[in-house]
Enzyme design. Structure first.
Site, PDB file in Angstrom:
ATOM      1  CE  LYS A   1      -0.405  -0.434   5.031  1.00 37.93           C
ATOM      2  NZ  LYS A   1      -1.239  -1.034   6.103  1.00 37.93           N
TER       3      LYS A   1
ATOM      4  CE1 TYR B   1      12.151  30.964   6.869  1.00 38.14           C
ATOM      5  CE2 TYR B   1      12.438  28.633   6.365  1.00 38.14           C
ATOM      6  CZ  TYR B   1      12.146  29.914   5.966  1.00 38.14           C
ATOM      7  OH  TYR B   1      11.834  30.157   4.660  1.00 38.14           O
TER       8      TYR B   1
END
Ligand code: PLP
Length: 379
Positions: free
Chosen positions: A51, A270
């Site tokens: 999957k 950041y």
């Protein structure tokens, strides 16, 4: 006479222009499947769960490699994944875990896909459809404690009293799923095993499947007729906290874009969230959370250059990671060369630990932008 510029003769290496390259070892994938297969055989068979694009590694390469290794039964989550896999493997047995809600019975039948029937409504829809078309196979899921998908205890009792909704189609498998298999001592494992056995006794005879990757290691009682590993095939440790019996499948490297000197006390990235504790050097890598390198591993985790650790410093950005390369020979840290993010020494479980998550999430997040390169044969 000036030499005319000639195009390079050698074909550029796959991914040469890529910022990050995810190297996927198909032989290691096949050998991981074989290890699990040999562990459970001959009492049980081994399927493969592919999957989510084979846990992010690319179903179109991974599924055929598993089929070549001998795998005959595959599980996907959605109808679309099933149809994609059917095009790749015309003869494989394919089951769709999310069940019949994903599409009409005809959509499954046309693709030669088995729905995993998750409630009595789905059972009766499949029966109605199958009655007109012969013995079409489907799987039946029983909820023994995940409380996610599958027949509830009440539905199971109803079906045990009157199994006629199962007439008219081929009940190819009765399955359930363990909630705590990665914790061998968890009491839930035996509770679910008992509930599953009771369900098997109450229902018409059919092959049974309970365990995924970790369940296989709980012992042969948990292996029934078919096991359904996913993560372990891709190198995730099915035994958290113990040595990993699986082979490492991935090598991830990201290009160094720039190298700079930074003074003691200067911030990186950041939020100016991390400061240099001493003067040093920073390298910036072409890999970020948009490539699947999880932002939650900011300030943590480590890259390696020539085997030497280069810790992540500052926040992971969308496209970039900054690493501290202070102790590393500057000649080895040049723009255009690569730093290793995953390798034999630092695998998906290590990256997951640094990101406060599990190897599964690291795997499925990867590869959205980094170029995948597949290896087979000797590296
Ligand atoms: C995803 C899944 C698996 C595979 O689980 P792993 O832990 O990756 O081995 C097996 N069965 C079901 C029902 C699943 O949803």
């Amino acid at each position: 006479m000036p030499t005319p510029e000639r195009p390079p003769r050698a074909r550029p290496r796959a991914g040469a222009k890529a910022g990050a390259i995810l190297d996927i070892d198909l032989d290691a994938i096949a050998s991981n499947w074989t290890l699990l297969h040999e562990r459970v055989t001959p009492a049980a068979r081994c399927a493969a769960v592919v999957k989510a694009d084979a846990y992010g590694l690319g179903i179109s390469e991974v599924a055929p490699a598993l089929a070549r290794a001998g795998c005959k039964t595959f599980f996907v989550a959605t109808l679309d994944e099933g149809l994609e896999l059917r095009a790749l493997l015309p003869r494989a047995q394919i089951a769709v875990l999310d069940g019949l809600v994903m599409g009409a019975p005809a959509d499954f039948a046309k693709g030669g896909l088995m729905p995993v029937l998750n409630d009595l409504g789905q059972v009766s829809a499949w029966q109605t459809y199958a009655a007109r078309r012969g013995k079409l196979p489907a799987m039946l899921q029983i909820d023994t404690g995940m409380r996610r998908l599958g027949l509830s205890p009440k539905e199971l009792r109803a079906l045990a009293r009157d199994p006629s909704p199962l007439d008219g189609f081929n009940l190819a498998m009765i399955l359930s799923h363990l909630a705590c298999a990665s914790e061998p001592a968890h009491p839930m494992n035996l509770e679910q095993l008992e509930l599953f056995r009771a369900a098997l006794r109450a229902l018409p005879r059919a092959p049974a499947s309970l365990s995924a990757s970790s369940g296989i290691f709980l012992g042969s009682d948990f292996c029934h007729d078919l096991v359904r590993p996913g993560a372990a095939i891709y190198g995730v440790n099915p035994l958290p906290g113990r040595p990993n019996p699986m082979k490492q499948v991935l090598h991830l490297k990201a290009k160094i874009l720039q190298v700079r000197d930074v003074d003691r006390g200067e911030s990186v990235g950041y939020g100016a969230a991390q400061h240099m504790e001493r003067a040093g050097r920073i390298a910036t890598l072409a890999m970020g959370y948009a490539d699947g390198w999880l932002r939650s591993s900011s300030h943590r985790g480590t890259a390696r250059i020539g085997g030497k650790p280069a810790p992540v410093i500052g926040r992971i950005s969308m496209d970039l990671i900054t690493i501290d390369v202070t102790g590393i020979d500057p000649a080895a840290v040049q723009p255009g060369t690569y730093a290793d993010l995953l390798d034999e020494r630092y695998g998906v479980d290590d990256a997951a630990h640094a990101a406060d998550t599990i190897g599964y999430e690291v795997l499925t997040a990867l590869g959205r932008r980094c170029v995948r390169v597949y290896r087979r044969g000797n590296r």
